[in-house]
Write an enzyme that holds these catalytic residues in place. Sequence first.
Site, PDB file in Angstrom:
ATOM      1  N   ASP A 170    -106.053  18.783 -20.505  1.00  0.00           N
ATOM      2  CA  ASP A 170    -105.582  18.304 -20.044  1.00  0.00           C
ATOM      3  C   ASP A 170    -104.923  20.203 -19.970  1.00  0.00           C
ATOM      4  OD1 ASP A 170    -101.906  17.925 -19.529  1.00  0.00           O
ATOM      5  OD2 ASP A 170    -102.727  15.817 -20.251  1.00  0.00           O
ATOM      6  N   HIS A 239     -97.700  19.910 -20.994  1.00  0.00           N
ATOM      7  CA  HIS A 239     -98.486  18.707 -20.863  1.00  0.00           C
ATOM      8  C   HIS A 239     -99.061  18.599 -22.051  1.00  0.00           C
ATOM      9  CE1 HIS A 239    -100.298  15.156 -18.684  1.00  0.00           C
ATOM     10  NE2 HIS A 239     -99.421  14.442 -18.506  1.00  0.00           N
ATOM     11  N   SER A 414     -99.733   9.810 -18.716  1.00  0.00           N
ATOM     12  CA  SER A 414     -99.731  10.113 -19.212  1.00  0.00           C
ATOM     13  C   SER A 414     -99.628  10.110 -20.534  1.00  0.00           C
ATOM     14  CB  SER A 414     -99.276  11.824 -19.158  1.00  0.00           C
ATOM     15  OG  SER A 414     -99.825  12.259 -17.706  1.00  0.00           O
TER      16      SER A 414
END
Length: 664
Positions: A170, A239, A414
């Site tokens: 990520d 994220h 996600s």
Amino acid sequence: MQLRFAIQSSLFILLVIFSTVSWSADRWVIQFKESPGRSQTSVNPSSLESRKADLRARLAELSIIHKRTFQLVRPFGEHGAVITTPNGSGAEQARLRLLSDPMIESVEPDRRIKLRAQSPLIGLLNALDLSRRSRSWFHQDLSTQPASINTGAMWTNFHGTAPTVVAVLDTGVLPSHPMLQGHLLSGYDFVADSFIGADGQGSAGSDRDSDPTDPGDGVGPADLLSDPVCGGVSQSSWHGTFVSALLAGNPVPSEGVFSVNWNAVVLPVRVLGKCGGFSSDLADGIRWAAGLSVPGAPNNPFPARVINLSLGAEGACVASIEGAAIAAARQAGSLVVVAAGNDGSTVDSPANCPGAFGVAAIDQEGLKANYSNFGSTIQLSAPGGDAAFPIWSASNTGFSGPLTNTYNTKIGTSFSAPMVAGAASLYWSLDPSASVATVENLLKTSARPFLSQGGSPTCTADTVGVECNCTRALCGAGMLDVASLINSQAAAGLTNLFSNTGNVIPPGQTRTFSASGTLNSSGQEVNAVSFDVINVLKSSADAPNPILSVSGLEVDVTAPSGVTGFDLRAQAANGRTAIASVIVANQGATSPTLLASLLSPLINGAATGVGAPSSAVGDAVVGDSGSGSAAGSSSGGGGGGALNLLGLLACLFLLHCFKKKNTV
């Protein structure tokens, strides 16, 4: 008006010029056919330089033959390279000509990959629930939330037998976040481009380095001039931290935020940065996470059993790049869990690659979320949230770089993927010898059937961008059910071991760990377990060992000064052993190296047991008290419960305005 128009026109022209200058080459991944006289499997520094020289010579030869400049970016895989060539109208024709060259196996564009999340928002129902219990709606009992992953039911009896390594590929992580303290290994940063990496690290023309810390991926006006792929000005997403904490981390009852696996260990692998990343970096990250060699990168001492990819690119799987990496990782024993994508249409790559475990998103009603991609390559569905019921996890307030650690909301596939990855890691803690195929099959066979809501259409190829009732043909085998998955191993017993304050103890302080709800191999709940500590690490040789004060199913653990870490073990008579790796450090000072030292002796030591479940995992959820029973307190420990009266009344009045609304 004329002056304004002139200024706007000038800025537009500058944008075009700078974009052309800064992004004036096509980027490809080229695979050469194997040559018996050219072995390329070694990646030590000296052979790496020799390989670079060999690749440059090959590219120079190709440049002469095809009358086009090809420049080496770096070696790729065992027989390939990432290259650049001047862009323009003839670039695609040149790529096709290369494919006919006898030296070439394949030539593919090095695609840009992006996050699979939608913008942060405040869920109306969550915001009005002052108790914050509804933040963990996807963990709650099925009687309260029929579309939940049923984690709360599992937590009554089980929190993981031993730490399982899960790689999160990520944007990197924020090691200082409270949820991730004591759960992070060192990891690696595979972002090679200095603009995308934006951390000022790396050397020798590459931004790659051993620090996967997320510097922020916020995009400012100047960034738009540097990279035309940047879609617009945006704040940092954090994220990777959000995904990692959703999958594995310390519980935060006061915020109503909980991970799927409280004992898992995250291997952070940075493959995304400002404006996304490249598929070649992703492929290298997948291989490295699985314990395979990558040119120029150190060996990974902790191969991941599960690899989570909450990212993707539109279009088909590229077999020679991400497809080959996923196949290699699977062969090495890693399950690759991938988000389906958020276009509301066909499945993105790499979720559509053979061997990938693609995950679609459902909302709080169990409908396929309007943003979720879907199709025949989806294996399972899990909550991804919607405007009314988003997903909560760890975040940061920084617009560009990190500022204050906090908790925030997002929606998207996600966040469906790490729920499945966390579930797989829980299963592997019980049965570490299980194959990838076995875990995949159990994830699907333990899934619950999809819900059906009257008034909503059934998902078909034509129901693009709308909520719809899922089918097995387009949304996978069903809805993730973690308790049902763990029940498949309950015949050998389930030993619980957890702390509602996490696995980090400040020096000289005491934390309570509980084994409440532990089941023996006969399916009976036990009244006591034995506790001890192993693998004690000390900064001072004469420091005393941790002090244990046992009372039935609970133990107060005091960490004396001089002790830096240890593994706490709970053993049930006629049952299993559970282990929690405990770090002794002040807030924000935990060490990935220390966690690695604790993890090493456990890699091959988790207890196993195979057989059909002898008893069902209960329906209660873990409360703030750590008793393992259903909690009625307002601080929202681990799920359960409903909205408070204020939130419920407001929601009934406003639900029809917000429930179906998409945020992008």
